[in-house]
Every structure is written in C-alpha cells, then in structure tokens.
Motif scaffolding. Structure first.
Motif, mmCIF file in Angstrom:
data_model
loop_
_atom_site.group_PDB
_atom_site.id
_atom_site.type_symbol
_atom_site.label_atom_id
_atom_site.label_comp_id
_atom_site.label_asym_id
_atom_site.label_seq_id
_atom_site.Cartn_x
_atom_site.Cartn_y
_atom_site.Cartn_z
ATOM 1 N N ALA A 119 -4.354 6.517 5.685
ATOM 2 C CA ALA A 119 -3.505 6.905 6.973
ATOM 3 C C ALA A 119 -1.801 6.439 6.389
ATOM 4 C CB ALA A 119 -3.407 6.068 7.516
ATOM 5 N N THR A 120 -0.872 7.663 6.847
ATOM 6 C CA THR A 120 0.593 6.950 6.217
ATOM 7 C C THR A 120 1.329 6.596 7.177
ATOM 8 O OG1 THR A 120 1.082 9.415 7.309
ATOM 9 C CG2 THR A 120 0.579 9.196 4.638
ATOM 10 N N ILE A 121 1.730 5.825 6.715
ATOM 11 C CA ILE A 121 2.292 4.755 8.302
ATOM 12 C C ILE A 121 3.844 4.815 8.300
ATOM 13 C CG2 ILE A 121 3.062 2.308 9.060
ATOM 14 C CD1 ILE A 121 0.274 3.017 8.650
ATOM 15 N N PRO A 122 4.402 5.304 9.192
ATOM 16 C CA PRO A 122 5.705 5.903 9.663
ATOM 17 C C PRO A 122 6.635 3.966 9.434
ATOM 18 C CG PRO A 122 4.656 6.119 11.470
ATOM 19 C CD PRO A 122 4.107 6.146 10.761
ATOM 20 N N GLY A 123 6.945 3.483 8.495
ATOM 21 C CA GLY A 123 7.251 1.972 9.336
ATOM 22 C C GLY A 123 7.490 1.397 8.136
ATOM 23 N N LEU A 124 7.171 -0.200 7.740
ATOM 24 C CA LEU A 124 6.850 -0.563 6.594
ATOM 25 C C LEU A 124 5.425 -1.364 7.183
ATOM 26 C CD1 LEU A 124 9.854 -3.778 7.374
ATOM 27 C CD2 LEU A 124 9.547 -1.751 5.515
ATOM 28 N N ALA A 125 4.648 -0.572 6.082
ATOM 29 C CA ALA A 125 2.515 -0.843 5.373
ATOM 30 C C ALA A 125 3.280 -2.303 4.539
ATOM 31 C CB ALA A 125 2.664 0.298 5.368
ATOM 32 N N PRO A 170 -0.157 -2.579 2.179
ATOM 33 C CA PRO A 170 -1.305 -2.172 2.043
ATOM 34 C C PRO A 170 -2.265 -2.712 1.695
ATOM 35 C CG PRO A 170 0.293 -1.508 0.181
ATOM 36 C CD PRO A 170 0.697 -1.729 1.226
ATOM 37 N N GLU A 171 -1.926 -3.953 0.713
ATOM 38 C CA GLU A 171 -3.114 -5.057 0.688
ATOM 39 C C GLU A 171 -3.580 -5.680 2.334
ATOM 40 O OE1 GLU A 171 -3.377 -6.193 -2.764
ATOM 41 O OE2 GLU A 171 -2.170 -4.653 -3.512
ATOM 42 N N ARG A 172 -2.904 -5.618 2.614
ATOM 43 C CA ARG A 172 -3.728 -6.670 4.056
ATOM 44 C C ARG A 172 -4.211 -5.135 4.870
ATOM 45 N NH1 ARG A 172 -0.406 -10.760 6.464
ATOM 46 N NH2 ARG A 172 1.753 -9.347 5.752
ATOM 47 N N GLY A 173 -3.293 -3.917 4.404
ATOM 48 C CA GLY A 173 -4.104 -2.893 5.183
ATOM 49 C C GLY A 173 -3.249 -3.039 7.241
ATOM 50 N N LEU A 174 -2.591 -4.289 6.639
ATOM 51 C CA LEU A 174 -1.907 -3.754 7.882
ATOM 52 C C LEU A 174 -0.164 -3.184 7.887
ATOM 53 C CD1 LEU A 174 -0.506 -8.121 7.700
ATOM 54 C CD2 LEU A 174 -2.233 -6.939 9.049
ATOM 55 N N TRP A 175 -0.180 -1.964 8.986
ATOM 56 C CA TRP A 175 1.091 -2.098 9.674
ATOM 57 C C TRP A 175 1.767 -2.867 10.279
ATOM 58 C CZ3 TRP A 175 0.419 3.386 13.556
ATOM 59 C CH2 TRP A 175 1.522 3.584 13.616
ATOM 60 N N VAL A 176 2.429 -2.948 9.270
ATOM 61 C CA VAL A 176 3.479 -4.220 9.046
ATOM 62 C C VAL A 176 4.953 -3.916 10.339
ATOM 63 C CG1 VAL A 176 5.595 -6.019 8.581
ATOM 64 C CG2 VAL A 176 3.877 -4.741 7.087
ATOM 65 N N GLU A 177 5.487 -2.801 10.843
ATOM 66 C CA GLU A 177 6.457 -2.659 11.843
ATOM 67 C C GLU A 177 6.439 -1.105 12.087
ATOM 68 O OE1 GLU A 177 10.034 -4.746 11.374
ATOM 69 O OE2 GLU A 177 11.009 -3.151 10.922
ATOM 70 N N ALA A 178 7.177 -0.929 12.573
ATOM 71 C CA ALA A 178 7.632 1.038 13.568
ATOM 72 C C ALA A 178 8.900 0.833 14.465
ATOM 73 C CB ALA A 178 6.600 1.578 14.168
ATOM 74 N N GLY A 214 -16.007 3.306 10.390
ATOM 75 C CA GLY A 214 -17.688 2.781 9.408
ATOM 76 C C GLY A 214 -17.494 3.375 8.200
ATOM 77 N N LEU A 215 -15.583 3.575 7.879
ATOM 78 C CA LEU A 215 -15.315 4.527 6.730
ATOM 79 C C LEU A 215 -14.360 3.408 5.680
ATOM 80 C CD1 LEU A 215 -15.165 7.926 7.535
ATOM 81 C CD2 LEU A 215 -17.215 6.633 5.852
ATOM 82 N N PRO A 216 -14.452 3.358 4.637
ATOM 83 C CA PRO A 216 -13.303 2.720 4.325
ATOM 84 C C PRO A 216 -11.701 3.240 4.119
ATOM 85 C CG PRO A 216 -15.131 2.706 1.945
ATOM 86 C CD PRO A 216 -15.355 3.420 3.684
ATOM 87 N N VAL A 217 -10.906 2.055 4.269
ATOM 88 C CA VAL A 217 -9.503 2.664 4.911
ATOM 89 C C VAL A 217 -8.151 1.944 3.699
ATOM 90 C CG1 VAL A 217 -7.793 3.194 6.667
ATOM 91 C CG2 VAL A 217 -10.493 3.265 7.580
ATOM 92 N N LYS A 218 -7.524 3.148 4.092
ATOM 93 C CA LYS A 218 -6.831 2.582 2.718
ATOM 94 C C LYS A 218 -4.782 3.632 2.805
ATOM 95 C CE LYS A 218 -8.606 1.394 -0.957
ATOM 96 N NZ LYS A 218 -8.269 0.694 -1.406
ATOM 97 N N ILE A 219 -4.676 2.889 3.512
ATOM 98 C CA ILE A 219 -3.110 2.694 4.511
ATOM 99 C C ILE A 219 -1.354 2.509 2.905
ATOM 100 C CG2 ILE A 219 -3.575 2.392 6.519
ATOM 101 C CD1 ILE A 219 -2.163 -0.372 6.538
ATOM 102 N N ASP A 220 -1.095 3.245 3.349
ATOM 103 C CA ASP A 220 0.824 2.794 2.814
ATOM 104 C C ASP A 220 1.516 3.252 3.610
ATOM 105 O OD1 ASP A 220 2.332 1.607 0.780
ATOM 106 O OD2 ASP A 220 1.381 2.727 -0.697
ATOM 107 N N ASN A 221 2.890 3.299 3.308
ATOM 108 C CA ASN A 221 3.450 3.766 3.762
ATOM 109 C C ASN A 221 3.980 5.073 2.993
ATOM 110 O OD1 ASN A 221 6.574 4.402 1.879
ATOM 111 N ND2 ASN A 221 6.446 2.435 1.928
ATOM 112 N N ASP A 222 4.607 6.297 4.085
ATOM 113 C CA ASP A 222 4.267 7.230 3.863
ATOM 114 C C ASP A 222 5.377 8.201 3.071
ATOM 115 O OD1 ASP A 222 4.274 10.277 6.013
ATOM 116 O OD2 ASP A 222 6.761 9.783 4.645
#
Ligand SMILES: [Zn+2]
Length: 293
Positions: free
Chosen positions: A52-58, A60-68, A87-95
């Motif tokens: 998932a791409t995150i609009p705002g700050l992410a 990725p290590e902790r899997g947090l959407w920090v701020e939008a 039930g799947l692994p999930v990776k996130i980072d900013n856009d």
C-alpha cells in the motif's frame, strides 16, 4: 486505486475509487471494502502479499501510517490492520518512495542506481535512489524536494512547512492554477476554477497566459531540480504525478533553467524525463514494495 499485479509487474485488474471518508476508521473501512470487492470479482487470483502506498508520512519498518494532511490519521497501524483482514503479509511506504521503487523495477530506471523521483500533483514529493537503494535520511524524510525554495519576494507563497516560496507552493498542480490566475488568467475554464489539467488543455490551444503558466512551471521545477542534481549527481530525474502529463509544455523552460542551474561538467549524462508508468505509477509502486527486501 486497488488492483492485482503479477510478479512481472503486469496489472491483472484494477479499480479506481474516489475516497471520500476522512476519519481513520472510515478510510480503513473504504479500503477493506474495495479489496473485498476486487477479490470477489477475481476469485481465480490468489494474492501472496499486499502493498500500500501512503499519502503523507509512513513508517515502513513499523507498518505505521504516521500522518495524513487530509485526515485525522495519526500513527495508524495500517499494516497490521490489513494483515489481520487478509491473512497476508502487508508492506507500506509513502507514495514517492513506492513510485521510485516501481520506476526502478518496471519503468525507465531499470539499471539506474542513482536517480531522483518527483511526484508533481496537488503537492510535490520526492525520493532518492543512491547505490541502487532508496536513501531515507536520518528520520526517513529524505527527498522532500517540494520544500526547496524556488521563489522569493512578493510572489513567494507561504507553505505549511513554515517557509515561503517552496516548490510545493509554486509548482504543484495547485501552484500552476495560482500562477495562471496571478498572470491574469480567467477565473473559470469550462465553468470550473482553473486547474493543471484545464490549463494544460488551454495551453495546447495556444492561450498566451496558459502557456506562460507552464513556462513558469518549468522555471520553478528547474530551480528545485537543479539544486537537487548538483547535490546528488544522479543519472536521471523522473517526473511523475498528474502535472507530468504536461511535460512537453514545461520542458523548454525547464531545460533552459537547468542549463543555468546545473553544474554541467559534473553531470554530463543527466537525463530528465517523465515517468514511464503514467497513471499506474502508484499501483505499481504498491506492488514494488512487495518485491523489495
Ligand atoms: Zn515548504
């Protein structure tokens, strides 16, 4: 946008959504619903991971959407919420970071170990690849090219970062609209306030003010890119986001500005070009996160 992408980077199916919910719970529910609908419509595909791409700050290590900036989201554990759902692994980072990874895997930066990615849409984001890896910086916030100052004096607009004249305020899609108006453009185009898309279309009819707005765009982008190039010495600078669809309109002025801002002998083979991924950069970026270590 929600979709399924093969390991070769082929988009198998996708759906576009206009996200309207702004509360953290509403955003998460909207995304879950869209994924359930996509999987139900394509039961023969069995995804192995979610990106998932995150609009705002992410984070990725902790899997947090920090701020939008558009919603009350703060420190949302988005990856673990979606892992529980699917039930799947999930990776996130900013856009910006995700798009840069996609450009390297699937786009025009295959084989390029040093490049700068810029998203120019409602805001301006960026990402930097050095030695073949994303460079994150000490707090994970490297690549904020949108806050390079490109204008001073009366035309410099205040930015949410606390300064004035940042590229994000002068050269984003919203910046183009404001430049067009301050150059004396019409308050409405086709019955709506001017935006990058309608000014782009107007410039292609030869409208003088719209053409000037895109010339100014090239000047501002050139100032930001010139500063970044002198610092990073990249092989390429890739411009994505909706405004990149007007690349041919701002390129003459951008190119001229680079001639006077880039230390040419230090950057002899520099290439500046639009993304090869078009509108799909975000979706491919989400997929690219799953392919990275
Ligand atoms: Zn700023």
């Amino acid at each position: 946008m929600v979709g399924l992408v093969s390991f070769a980077g082929e988009i198998l199916c996708m759906e576009r959504y206009l996200w309207t919910e702004l509360s953290p719970e509403g955003v998460v529910e909207d995304i879950k619903r869209a994924i359930r609908a996509l999987l139900a419509a394509h039961p023969h595909y069995r995804p192995k991971m979610m990106g998932a791409t995150i609009p705002g700050l992410a984070d990725p290590e902790r899997g947090l959407w920090v701020e939008a900036s558009f919603s009350g989201i703060r420190e949302l554990p988005f990856a673990s919420i979606m892992e529980a759902e699917l039930g799947l692994p999930v990776k996130i980072d900013n856009d910006g970071n995700a798009c840069a990874k996609a450009e390297r895997l699937f786009g025009c930066c295959k084989g390029a170990d040093y490049f700068i990615w810029m998203t120019v849409s409602n805001g301006i984001g960026g990402a930097i690849f050095i030695n073949g890896s994303l460079y994150s910086g000490s707090c994970g916030n490297a690549g904020e090219i949108g806050h390079v100052i490109v204008e001073e004096g009366p035309n410099a607009r205040p930015c949410k970062c606390g300064h004035s004249g940042c590229a994000e305020m002068q050269a984003s899609g919203l910046g183009i609209a404001r430049n067009y108006l301050s150059l004396g453009g019409k308050p409405e185009i086709d019955g709506e306030p001017p935006n990058a898309r309608t000014i782009d279309a107007l410039a292609r009819t030869g409208d003088k003010t719209a053409v000037e707005a895109y010339e100014l765009e090239g000047l501002y982008l050139g100032r930001a890119i010139g500063a970044a190039v002198n610092l990073i010495n990249p092989q390429k600078v890739i411009i994505g986001g909706g405004v990149s669809l007007g690349f041919d309109l701002f390129w003459p002025s951008l190119s001229k500005t680079l001639e006077t801002h880039v230390y040419r002998n230090a950057n002899p083979g520099l290439v500046v070009e639009p993304t090869a991924l078009g509108y799909n950069a975000g979706l491919l970026g989400a997929a690219a996160l799953c392919f990275s270590k």
